[in-house]
Motif scaffolding. Structure first.
Motif, PDB file in Angstrom:
ATOM      1  N   TYR A  31       0.872  -1.173   0.000  1.00  0.00           N
ATOM      2  CA  TYR A  31       0.000   0.000   0.000  1.00  0.00           C
ATOM      3  C   TYR A  31       0.906   1.220   0.000  1.00  0.00           C
ATOM      4  O   TYR A  31       2.062   1.154   0.435  1.00  0.00           O
ATOM      5  N   CYS A  32       0.370   2.329  -0.453  1.00  0.00           N
ATOM      6  CA  CYS A  32       1.173   3.555  -0.527  1.00  0.00           C
ATOM      7  C   CYS A  32       1.885   3.859   0.798  1.00  0.00           C
ATOM      8  O   CYS A  32       1.246   3.942   1.854  1.00  0.00           O
ATOM      9  N   ALA A  33       3.196   4.043   0.732  1.00  0.00           N
ATOM     10  CA  ALA A  33       3.996   4.247   1.946  1.00  0.00           C
ATOM     11  C   ALA A  33       3.689   5.583   2.619  1.00  0.00           C
ATOM     12  O   ALA A  33       3.897   5.742   3.823  1.00  0.00           O
ATOM     13  N   ILE A  34       3.187   6.553   1.847  1.00  0.00           N
ATOM     14  CA  ILE A  34       2.824   7.849   2.451  1.00  0.00           C
ATOM     15  C   ILE A  34       1.657   7.621   3.419  1.00  0.00           C
ATOM     16  O   ILE A  34       1.651   8.123   4.550  1.00  0.00           O
ATOM     17  N   LEU A  35       0.686   6.841   2.968  1.00  0.00           N
ATOM     18  CA  LEU A  35      -0.499   6.627   3.805  1.00  0.00           C
ATOM     19  C   LEU A  35      -0.216   5.659   4.944  1.00  0.00           C
ATOM     20  O   LEU A  35      -0.803   5.778   6.020  1.00  0.00           O
ATOM     21  N   ARG A  36       0.674   4.723   4.716  1.00  0.00           N
ATOM     22  CA  ARG A  36       1.082   3.854   5.832  1.00  0.00           C
ATOM     23  C   ARG A  36       1.781   4.713   6.888  1.00  0.00           C
ATOM     24  O   ARG A  36       1.604   4.521   8.088  1.00  0.00           O
ATOM     25  N   GLY A  67      -7.671  16.203  -5.314  1.00  0.00           N
ATOM     26  CA  GLY A  67      -6.267  16.562  -5.088  1.00  0.00           C
ATOM     27  C   GLY A  67      -5.531  15.507  -4.299  1.00  0.00           C
ATOM     28  O   GLY A  67      -4.329  15.639  -4.043  1.00  0.00           O
ATOM     29  N   LYS A  68      -6.195  14.457  -3.874  1.00  0.00           N
ATOM     30  CA  LYS A  68      -5.507  13.360  -3.163  1.00  0.00           C
ATOM     31  C   LYS A  68      -5.853  12.070  -3.901  1.00  0.00           C
ATOM     32  O   LYS A  68      -5.561  11.977  -5.090  1.00  0.00           O
ATOM     33  N   CYS A  69      -6.482  11.114  -3.258  1.00  0.00           N
ATOM     34  CA  CYS A  69      -6.708   9.847  -3.957  1.00  0.00           C
ATOM     35  C   CYS A  69      -7.700   8.968  -3.210  1.00  0.00           C
ATOM     36  O   CYS A  69      -7.995   9.211  -2.042  1.00  0.00           O
ATOM     37  N   ASP A  70      -8.138   7.925  -3.883  1.00  0.00           N
ATOM     38  CA  ASP A  70      -9.048   6.964  -3.248  1.00  0.00           C
ATOM     39  C   ASP A  70      -8.378   6.216  -2.111  1.00  0.00           C
ATOM     40  O   ASP A  70      -9.035   5.811  -1.157  1.00  0.00           O
ATOM     41  N   CYS A  71      -7.076   6.040  -2.228  1.00  0.00           N
ATOM     42  CA  CYS A  71      -6.355   5.345  -1.152  1.00  0.00           C
ATOM     43  C   CYS A  71      -6.560   6.114   0.149  1.00  0.00           C
ATOM     44  O   CYS A  71      -6.792   5.527   1.212  1.00  0.00           O
ATOM     45  N   ALA A  72      -6.501   7.458   0.077  1.00  0.00           N
ATOM     46  CA  ALA A  72      -6.683   8.281   1.276  1.00  0.00           C
ATOM     47  C   ALA A  72      -8.116   8.165   1.786  1.00  0.00           C
ATOM     48  O   ALA A  72      -8.357   8.132   2.995  1.00  0.00           O
ATOM     49  N   GLY A 124       6.732  14.833  -9.638  1.00  0.00           N
ATOM     50  CA  GLY A 124       6.065  13.853  -8.768  1.00  0.00           C
ATOM     51  C   GLY A 124       5.595  14.410  -7.458  1.00  0.00           C
ATOM     52  O   GLY A 124       5.557  15.626  -7.247  1.00  0.00           O
ATOM     53  N   VAL A 125       5.241  13.496  -6.567  1.00  0.00           N
ATOM     54  CA  VAL A 125       4.802  13.860  -5.217  1.00  0.00           C
ATOM     55  C   VAL A 125       6.032  13.928  -4.313  1.00  0.00           C
ATOM     56  O   VAL A 125       7.068  13.344  -4.644  1.00  0.00           O
ATOM     57  N   PRO A 126       5.949  14.598  -3.184  1.00  0.00           N
ATOM     58  CA  PRO A 126       7.077  14.521  -2.240  1.00  0.00           C
ATOM     59  C   PRO A 126       7.254  13.058  -1.826  1.00  0.00           C
ATOM     60  O   PRO A 126       6.289  12.424  -1.403  1.00  0.00           O
ATOM     61  N   ALA A 153       7.014   8.387  -8.693  1.00  0.00           N
ATOM     62  CA  ALA A 153       5.745   8.148  -7.988  1.00  0.00           C
ATOM     63  C   ALA A 153       6.008   7.157  -6.868  1.00  0.00           C
ATOM     64  O   ALA A 153       6.954   6.365  -6.936  1.00  0.00           O
ATOM     65  N   GLN A 154       5.169   7.227  -5.852  1.00  0.00           N
ATOM     66  CA  GLN A 154       5.267   6.219  -4.793  1.00  0.00           C
ATOM     67  C   GLN A 154       4.781   4.890  -5.371  1.00  0.00           C
ATOM     68  O   GLN A 154       3.780   4.857  -6.094  1.00  0.00           O
ATOM     69  N   SER A 155       5.458   3.807  -5.039  1.00  0.00           N
ATOM     70  CA  SER A 155       4.983   2.490  -5.465  1.00  0.00           C
ATOM     71  C   SER A 155       3.543   2.315  -4.972  1.00  0.00           C
ATOM     72  O   SER A 155       3.202   2.802  -3.886  1.00  0.00           O
ATOM     73  N   PHE A 156       2.755   1.653  -5.746  1.00  0.00           N
ATOM     74  CA  PHE A 156       1.346   1.309  -5.430  1.00  0.00           C
ATOM     75  C   PHE A 156       0.406   2.517  -5.452  1.00  0.00           C
ATOM     76  O   PHE A 156      -0.723   2.426  -4.988  1.00  0.00           O
ATOM     77  N   CYS A 157       0.866   3.634  -5.986  1.00  0.00           N
ATOM     78  CA  CYS A 157       0.012   4.814  -6.113  1.00  0.00           C
ATOM     79  C   CYS A 157      -0.502   4.864  -7.548  1.00  0.00           C
ATOM     80  O   CYS A 157       0.213   4.497  -8.490  1.00  0.00           O
ATOM     81  N   ALA A 158      -1.733   5.354  -7.718  1.00  0.00           N
ATOM     82  CA  ALA A 158      -2.300   5.455  -9.072  1.00  0.00           C
ATOM     83  C   ALA A 158      -1.470   6.388  -9.959  1.00  0.00           C
ATOM     84  O   ALA A 158      -1.473   6.261 -11.183  1.00  0.00           O
ATOM     85  N   LYS A 159      -0.727   7.286  -9.344  1.00  0.00           N
ATOM     86  CA  LYS A 159       0.082   8.223 -10.128  1.00  0.00           C
ATOM     87  C   LYS A 159       1.258   7.526 -10.839  1.00  0.00           C
ATOM     88  O   LYS A 159       1.919   8.139 -11.675  1.00  0.00           O
ATOM     89  N   THR A 160       1.526   6.290 -10.500  1.00  0.00           N
ATOM     90  CA  THR A 160       2.590   5.557 -11.217  1.00  0.00           C
ATOM     91  C   THR A 160       2.257   5.522 -12.720  1.00  0.00           C
ATOM     92  O   THR A 160       3.150   5.632 -13.556  1.00  0.00           O
TER      93      THR A 160
HETATM   94  S1  SF4 Z   1      -1.789  10.209  -4.202  1.00  0.00           S
HETATM   95 FE1  SF4 Z   1      -0.488   8.422  -4.342  1.00  0.00          FE
HETATM   96  S2  SF4 Z   1       1.328   8.955  -3.125  1.00  0.00           S
HETATM   97 FE2  SF4 Z   1      -0.293  10.389  -2.543  1.00  0.00          FE
HETATM   98  S3  SF4 Z   1      -1.262   9.394  -0.810  1.00  0.00           S
HETATM   99 FE3  SF4 Z   1      -2.446   8.781  -2.595  1.00  0.00          FE
HETATM  100  S4  SF4 Z   1      -1.544   6.817  -3.176  1.00  0.00           S
HETATM  101 FE4  SF4 Z   1      -0.097   7.837  -1.817  1.00  0.00          FE
END
Ligand code: SF4
Lengths: 261, 223
Positions: free
Chosen positions: A60-65, A86-91, A161-163, A210-217
């Motif tokens: 899973y995205c390491a930012i959210l972990r 501006g963020k994502c479904d993961c959030a 990319g993202v930070p 991009a962070q691994s496992f992020c849709a932005k990949t």
């Molecule tokens: S946009 Fe991508 S990098 Fe940012 S929190 Fe969501 S999954 Fe993680």
């Protein structure tokens, strides 16, 4: 926001964690209340990521972990998590987990701010690490930028990319690296500006991160293929030595001096 | 000036600019390296320990390719003991690169180990029809044990494993029509024959060539 006034209960020293970029009105409100803001997207405590495994998949995205790990350890009074375009479904899904896990309000926002603040730091001469630190710290403030302090420089490389979760990879780039992608949207305070996010400079060798496992990949890979001199890169929790070598070699072989390590 | 490529299993050396001019490149097993060894310019895993001047492996590979390959468009793949990496060039310019030290882990090392363990000769094994789906040397070994248990000969099982590794490396490098190959596995006919594309083996000393180019062009050392 579901509640009428979720901020009414906050005291001046309340500890509020933010995930993503809440709307400027919310940040302004937190600032005027004197709340202490913690950016949960960044590592705030030094402890094992494994502690998030009962709540989130390891893949899973390491930012959210990281956000969840912070939320587990910082004694917060509230979390404001942006789940808009501006963020994502993961959030969005992490907000559900956080709400179930914690006994504090978890406020979901949808940041669709569209007033551009500008992005002077993205184009100024300064170490890339320092630029990213300042841009991410800027999320906690609603004050306008001071572009006169950060004049633009001629770019020699690009970072799109993202930070990243692991800021150490930023130390490899030269000071004349311009920043593109979502980090530019971040400084501009328009995190949902897809057009700005897709911009790049075809004149300079650019790493599309991009962070691994992020849709932005998908977007990073797509833009790297479009760019005449782009390299796609995804990194999970930490940047391995082979990934560091990849960045160094790419910059070196593109005729851009990388920062010595 | 002593150049060295410090690999996991073997280290490659070349002396340049001595009284007798450039010497021939040579090999030493990593386990036999002299303890206090110092070289003038190093690359490879552990290379930083032996020199004050270090060139990263991808850069050395790319510069070696620039020196050895005349074509403007190419893919050069280095298969080492513990990892695989490639650079691709388009119109004479770097277009893409990759380094797989996780999924490519211990591939080359495992291939060498298996030849000794099962007492085989890769020069005498035919490329098999079938293959195992393999992304990592260590994980791939369980396929061999399962196959042998099910009655397939050890030689056939190992050959399928080697072919699986070659296919994995081929896909990792972008499935090109022609692949320039670097590293000790260039001398393994079973491995080379297992690729589904045209292979041009460049041998073990491509990274050393890259160091020569670095010394010449980037450190301004006259050779
Ligand atoms: S946009 Fe991508 S990098 Fe940012 S929190 Fe969501 S999954 Fe993680």
């Amino acid at each position: 926001m579901k509640q009428e006034n979720p901020f009414a209960q906050l005291r001046p020293d309340s500890r509020v964690g933010i995930v993503g970029i809440p709307p400027l009105a919310v940040i302004g409100r937190l600032n005027s209340l004197g709340a202490q803001i913690y950016d949960l997207d960044e590592p705030q405590i030094n402890t094992d990521m494994e502690l998030t495994a009962p709540f989130l998949p390891r893949v899973y995205c390491a930012i959210l972990r990281t956000a969840l790990l912070n939320a587990l350890h910082l004694e917060l009074d509230m979390i404001v998590i942006d789940v808009g375009p501006g963020k994502c479904d993961c959030a969005l899904h992490v907000s559900t987990v956080l709400q179930d896990m914690l006994r504090i309000p978890v406020i979901r926002t949808r940041n669709e701010d569209d007033v551009p603040f500008g992005h002077p730091l993205c184009e100024t001469k300064m170490s890339l690490l320092e630029k990213l630190k300042r841009i991410t710290a800027g999320v906690q403030s609603a004050a306008p930028h001071q572009p006169e302090k950060f004049p633009p420089c001629r770019p020699t490389a690009g970072f799109w990319g993202v930070p990243p979760r692991d800021f150490s990879l930023l130390t490899l780039f030269p000071d004349t690296t311009h920043i593109y992608g979502w980090t530019r949207c971040m400084e501009n305070k328009t995190p949902a500006d897809g057009e700005l996010e897709e911009m790049f400079n075809a004149e300079v060798p650019t790493i599309f991160f991009a962070q691994s496992f992020c849709a932005k990949t998908a977007l990073a890979k797509f833009l790297a293929a479009k760019h005449p001199h782009g390299l796609y890169l995804d990194v999970d929790v930490t940047c391995s030595s082979s990934t560091q070598a990849k960045i160094q070699a790419f910059l070196e072989l593109s005729g851009v001096g990388h920062a010595a390590r | 000036m002593l150049l060295a490529d410090f690999g996991t299993s073997y280290c490659k050396f070349r002396e340049l600019g001595g009284p007798a001019g450039a010497g021939q490149p040579y090999l030493l097993a990593t386990k036999d390296l002299p303890k206090n060894l110092r070289v003038d310019l190093a690359t490879g895993h552990n290379g930083k320990r032996f020199s004050d001047r270090y060139v990263n492996e991808l850069t050395a590979l790319a510069r070696g390719g620039e020196d050895l390959i005349a074509a403007p468009d190419y893919v050069l793949l280095d298969c080492g003991s513990r990892d695989i990496k490639y650079v691709s060039y388009c119109h004479g310019k770097l277009a893409d690169m990759g380094w797989n030290s996780e999924c490519g882990a211990s591939m080359g090392f495992t291939i060498e180990l298996l030849e000794k363990y099962y007492n085989l000769d890769y020069g005498k094994l035919a490329v098999p029809e079938r293959t195992f789906s393999i992304t990592c040397g260590v994980l791939g070994m369980s396929h061999i044990f399962d196959a042998v248990t099910s009655g397939i000969s050890e030689a056939e099982a190992v050959a399928r494993f080697v072919k699986g590794i070659a296919l994995n490396a081929y896909r990792f490098s972008g499935s090109p029509e022609t692949l320039y190959l670097s590293g000790g596995l260039c001398d393994n006919p079973l491995f080379v024959g297992s690729f589904p594309c045209n292979i041009i083996p460049l041998g073990r000393f491509v990274l050393i060539k890259g160091l020569e180019k670095t010394a010449r062009e980037h450190l301004s050392i006259a050779l």
